[in-house]
Design a protein around this motif. Structure first.
Motif, short mmCIF file in Angstrom:
data_model
loop_
_atom_site.label_atom_id
_atom_site.label_comp_id
_atom_site.label_asym_id
_atom_site.label_seq_id
_atom_site.Cartn_x
_atom_site.Cartn_y
_atom_site.Cartn_z
N THR A 58 0.87 -1.17 0.00
CA THR A 58 0.00 0.00 0.00
C THR A 58 0.91 1.23 0.00
O THR A 58 2.08 1.15 -0.36
CB THR A 58 -0.96 -0.02 1.20
N ASN A 59 0.40 2.36 0.42
CA ASN A 59 1.25 3.56 0.45
C ASN A 59 0.72 4.55 1.47
O ASN A 59 -0.42 4.43 1.95
CB ASN A 59 1.35 4.21 -0.93
N SER A 60 1.55 5.48 1.81
CA SER A 60 1.21 6.59 2.70
C SER A 60 1.72 7.86 2.06
O SER A 60 2.41 7.81 1.03
CB SER A 60 1.87 6.38 4.07
N GLU A 62 4.12 9.44 2.82
CA GLU A 62 5.59 9.41 2.86
C GLU A 62 6.18 8.46 1.82
O GLU A 62 7.38 8.47 1.58
CB GLU A 62 6.06 8.99 4.26
N GLY A 63 5.35 7.58 1.23
CA GLY A 63 5.90 6.66 0.23
C GLY A 63 5.29 5.27 0.32
O GLY A 63 4.24 5.07 0.94
N LYS A 64 5.97 4.31 -0.29
CA LYS A 64 5.48 2.93 -0.33
C LYS A 64 5.55 2.28 1.05
O LYS A 64 6.49 2.50 1.81
CB LYS A 64 6.30 2.08 -1.31
N VAL A 65 4.54 1.46 1.33
CA VAL A 65 4.49 0.73 2.59
C VAL A 65 4.13 -0.72 2.30
O VAL A 65 3.22 -1.00 1.52
CB VAL A 65 3.45 1.35 3.56
N PHE A 66 4.86 -1.63 2.94
CA PHE A 66 4.58 -3.06 2.82
C PHE A 66 4.25 -3.61 4.21
O PHE A 66 4.89 -3.24 5.20
CB PHE A 66 5.77 -3.80 2.24
N LYS A 153 -1.20 3.05 16.13
CA LYS A 153 0.01 2.92 16.95
C LYS A 153 1.11 3.87 16.52
O LYS A 153 1.83 4.43 17.37
CB LYS A 153 0.52 1.48 16.87
N TYR A 154 1.25 4.09 15.21
CA TYR A 154 2.36 4.89 14.70
C TYR A 154 1.92 6.21 14.07
O TYR A 154 2.72 6.87 13.40
CB TYR A 154 3.17 4.08 13.68
N SER A 155 0.66 6.58 14.28
CA SER A 155 0.12 7.85 13.75
C SER A 155 0.36 7.95 12.24
O SER A 155 0.88 8.95 11.73
CB SER A 155 0.76 9.05 14.47
N LEU A 156 -0.05 6.90 11.53
CA LEU A 156 0.12 6.85 10.08
C LEU A 156 -1.17 7.19 9.36
O LEU A 156 -2.25 7.23 9.96
CB LEU A 156 0.55 5.43 9.66
N GLN A 157 -1.05 7.41 8.09
CA GLN A 157 -2.21 7.55 7.21
C GLN A 157 -1.96 6.64 6.01
O GLN A 157 -1.27 7.01 5.06
CB GLN A 157 -2.38 9.01 6.76
N LEU A 158 -2.52 5.44 6.08
CA LEU A 158 -2.30 4.43 5.05
C LEU A 158 -3.46 4.38 4.08
O LEU A 158 -4.62 4.50 4.47
CB LEU A 158 -2.09 3.05 5.68
N ASN A 159 -3.13 4.19 2.81
CA ASN A 159 -4.15 4.06 1.78
C ASN A 159 -4.92 2.75 2.01
O ASN A 159 -4.32 1.69 2.13
CB ASN A 159 -3.47 4.02 0.41
N PRO A 160 -6.26 2.81 2.10
CA PRO A 160 -7.03 1.57 2.31
C PRO A 160 -6.96 0.63 1.12
O PRO A 160 -7.32 -0.55 1.25
CB PRO A 160 -8.46 2.08 2.56
#
Length: 290
Positions: A58-60, A62-66, A153-160
């Motif tokens: 996915t992504n946030s 800030e960039g790519k997230v796995f 937990k990490y105050s992220l914003q992840l693409n659903p």
């Protein structure tokens, strides 16, 4: 039943502060500091090595997230319910079903193109993982809960939106994680707590979603979802030895729940969380019911 006046000032005070989260976190930190230390360094903490399962991308901003969905037999399984029963619980917004997870720390990795990215390891029970492999519904549910847990937990914003990597069960390396040797007990009956107001269908007041858990052997925490409210003004809260009663302004909400534990009502504290629109209650226990 405790006098509601003992707790209403707590609500009003939290309402005025503008930093309710700090107040409630300070309360919980004071109540569970020793437990939190034990989780990472004490005998109640166990180190596990999760096994790879599958990896999603996915992504946030800030960039790519796995996210590596892993598994370990050391993590307790969720309650054994059928998919139909689980679907009904979710549709009715009940709080009795939880999927225990261990959320690992972020680690920097390189993707297939050699570009920098961030990976997280999320572990569930191994038997539950095998069950999940044969169910698209459970897989979607686990990914959603894992994503929301990481965001919180990490105050992220992840693409659903996400996709599963083919022929790649994990990205980077899966690190060891610390988990509680003795997981906090789950109150299995939460979805079916006895609530006297449920026996009066003519009442138009809404019964809010209640989530309870034992943060420590002597500390019960509660979250009550109040999406129609912007603050604590008009809320009333009464706590007895084994009962929690909450009323909302203009009769919007009413909750009357029997709790199968002995509560120290005099030491209980409450605060309203504006952002989450939740009433958060910390209830020290006199003793845990057998």
């Amino acid at each position: 039943m405790a006098d509601s006046k003992l707790l209403v000032p707590e609500l009003s005070e939290a309402e005025k502060m503008g930093a309710e989260t700090e107040r409630f976190e300070e309360l919980l930190l004071q109540a569970s500091k020793e437990l939190q230390q034990a989780q990472t360094s004490g005998p109640e903490s166990t180190q596990i090595q999760p096994q790879p399962g599958f990896c999603i991308k996915t992504n946030s901003p800030e960039g790519k997230v796995f996210i590596n969905i892993c598994h370990s037999p050391s993590i307790p399984p969720p309650a054994d319910v059928t998919e139909d029963e689980l679907l009904q619980m979710l549709e009715e917004d009940q709080a009795g079903f939880r999927i225990p997870m261990s959320l690992g720390e972020p680690h920097a990795e390189l993707d297939a193109k050699g570009q920098g990215c961030t990976a997280y390891d999320v572990a569930v029970n191994s038997d539950f993982y095998r069950r999940m492999q044969n169910s698209d519904f459970l897989r979607e549910l686990v990914v959603t809960i894992a994503r929301e847990g990481l965001e919180d937990k990490y105050s992220l914003q992840l693409n659903p939106e996400w996709r599963m990597l083919k022929n790649r069960p994990f990205l980077g390396s899966i690190s060891q994680q610390n988990i509680r040797s003795q997981q906090r007990p789950r109150i299995q009956e939460l979805g079916n707590l006895y609530t006297p107001d449920s026996l009066r269908p003519e009442e138009c007041r809404e019964k809010p979603h209640l989530n309870l858990w034992l943060e420590a052997p002597d500390l019960l925490l509660a979250e009550i979802d109040l999406p129609k409210l912007d603050g604590a003004l008009g809320l009333s809260l009464e706590i007895g030895e084994n009962r929690l009663v909450m009323g909302g302004p203009q009769q919007l909400y009413h909750l009357d729940a029997h709790i199968p534990l002995r509560i120290n009502s005099k030491e209980s504290k409450a605060a309203f969380h504006r952002k989450r629109k939740q009433l958060m209650v910390a209830m020290p226990l006199l003793s845990v019911a057998s």
